[in-house]
Design an enzyme around this catalytic site. Structure first.
Site, short mmCIF file in Angstrom:
data_model
loop_
_atom_site.label_atom_id
_atom_site.label_comp_id
_atom_site.label_asym_id
_atom_site.label_seq_id
_atom_site.Cartn_x
_atom_site.Cartn_y
_atom_site.Cartn_z
CG ASN A 73 -1.71 1.25 1.39
OD1 ASN A 73 -1.82 2.03 0.45
ND2 ASN A 73 -2.29 1.47 2.56
CD1 TRP A 74 3.54 1.05 -2.96
CD2 TRP A 74 3.69 2.37 -4.76
NE1 TRP A 74 4.32 0.40 -3.88
CE2 TRP A 74 4.43 1.19 -5.00
CE3 TRP A 74 3.62 3.34 -5.76
CZ2 TRP A 74 5.12 0.97 -6.20
CZ3 TRP A 74 4.32 3.12 -6.95
CH2 TRP A 74 5.06 1.95 -7.16
CE LYS A 75 0.19 3.38 4.82
NZ LYS A 75 0.01 3.52 6.23
CG HIS A 120 -6.01 1.73 4.97
ND1 HIS A 120 -5.58 2.64 5.91
CD2 HIS A 120 -4.97 0.87 4.77
CE1 HIS A 120 -4.33 2.34 6.26
NE2 HIS A 120 -3.94 1.28 5.58
CD GLU A 130 -3.03 5.34 6.75
OE1 GLU A 130 -2.95 5.44 5.52
OE2 GLU A 130 -2.13 4.84 7.46
CD GLU A 157 -3.93 -2.75 7.07
OE1 GLU A 157 -2.78 -2.87 6.67
OE2 GLU A 157 -4.65 -1.78 6.79
N GLY A 184 2.03 1.89 10.74
CA GLY A 184 2.97 3.01 10.62
C GLY A 184 3.64 3.37 11.93
CB SER A 188 4.79 -2.06 11.89
OG SER A 188 4.34 -0.75 12.11
N GLY A 245 2.65 -1.22 4.26
CA GLY A 245 2.75 0.20 3.92
C GLY A 245 4.19 0.60 3.72
N GLY A 246 4.83 1.06 4.80
CA GLY A 246 6.19 1.62 4.73
C GLY A 246 7.18 0.72 3.99
C1 PEP Z 1 -0.96 -0.06 5.79
O1 PEP Z 1 -0.87 1.02 5.25
O2 PEP Z 1 -1.93 -0.78 5.54
C2 PEP Z 1 0.11 -0.50 6.70
C3 PEP Z 1 0.00 -1.66 7.28
O3 PEP Z 1 1.17 0.37 6.87
P1 PEP Z 1 2.56 0.02 7.61
O4 PEP Z 1 3.05 -1.28 7.04
O5 PEP Z 1 3.45 1.16 7.30
O6 PEP Z 1 2.26 -0.14 9.07
#
Ligand code: PEP
Length: 249
Positions: free
Chosen positions: A9-11, A94, A96, A166, A172, A211, A232-233
């Site tokens: 997930n590049w956000k 999601h 966010e 999640e 994050g 994470s 994500g990251g």
């Molecule tokens: C996400 O954006 O769904 C996510 C899990 O981010 P991260 O891996 O950065 O926690």
């Protein structure tokens, strides 16, 4: 036997040239595997990345779209507009989106339904806050998030969907759920779905997100009810992302 799915997930990250560079690096090094590989990119880069990804193992998705087909919805992109691109997946719900943009359970369900209508696989993201976990209502919250979708589209629709657990406190933050914590929730979610339809529950890919990185992925992916990751990251670092993919295969 469920396949593992490694989804990035590049956000809201990457300029056009950064996006093309990142996608190219992933495509160049992603060898064939028993696992599936997906990136959910900013919609504005979709067309460019779709050209790079054709004839590769990489699947494409986006992170949000609106459920109405067309009309006076300034600033929105409809799920049906995405049908013309090669996208196979749509993230819905999601945390966010829920927290920052007010996506309600009802809207999430409509987006899920719109994706299915367009032949796109929805990835339903669910998760509890730290406060909800501390109150001991994690499963209640997760079931409610799933139930509003089940009420709209029916349980069989999950034959063509994925679930992503999640925990909000792990997204994050660098604070990952332990493999045991995540497995406990994934198993309970599968049991919840099994009460409604055993076959659907058995086939349902349940991803863990929060994470996940190259160092902790192996232990998480070894759990029997963790069928992949939503990342994500670490998905913005091609070496790390591809390492996770190789651990899943
Ligand atoms: C996400 O954006 O769904 C996510 C899990 O981010 P991260 O891996 O950065 O926690």
């Amino acid at each position: 036997m469920r396949k593992k799915l490694i989804a990035g997930n590049w956000k809201m990250n990457c300029s056009r040239s950064e996006a093309l560079q990142l996608a190219s690096a992933i495509i160049a090094s992603a060898s064939e595997s028993s696992a599936e590989l997906l990136i959910c990119v900013p919609t504005i880069h979709l067309s460019d990345i779709a050209k790079l990804a054709c004839n590769s193992h990489l699947k494409l998705g986006v992170q949000n779209a609106y459920w109405q087909k067309s009309g006076a919805y300034t600033g929105e992109i409809s799920v049906s507009m995405l049908e013309d691109y090669q996208i196979e997946y749509l993230l819905v719900g999601h945390s966010e989106r829920r927290e920052l943009f007010g996506d309600t359970n009802d809207e999430v369900a409509r987006k899920f339904s719109a994706a299915l209508e367009c032949g796109i696989t929805p990835v339903l993201c669910i998760g509890e806050s730290l406060q909800q976990r501390e109150q001991g209502i994690t499963l209640e919250v997760l079931k409610e998030q799933c139930q509003s979708v089940i009420d709209l589209v029916g349980i069989k629709a999950f034959n063509k969907a994925c679930l992503a657990y999640e925990p909000i406190w792990a997204i994050g933050t660098g604070q990952t759920a332990t493999p045991e914590q995540a497995q406990e929730v994934h198993q309970s979610l599968r049991e919840f779905f099994a009460q409604l339809d055993k076959d659907v529950a058995q086939g349902l890919q349940i991803l863990y997100g929060g994470s996940m990185n190259a160092a902790n992925a192996e232990a998480l992916l070894a759990q029997p009810d963790i069928d992949g990751g939503l990342i994500g990251g670490a998905s913005l670092k091609p070496d790390d992302f591809l390492k996770i993919y190789s651990l899943a295969g």
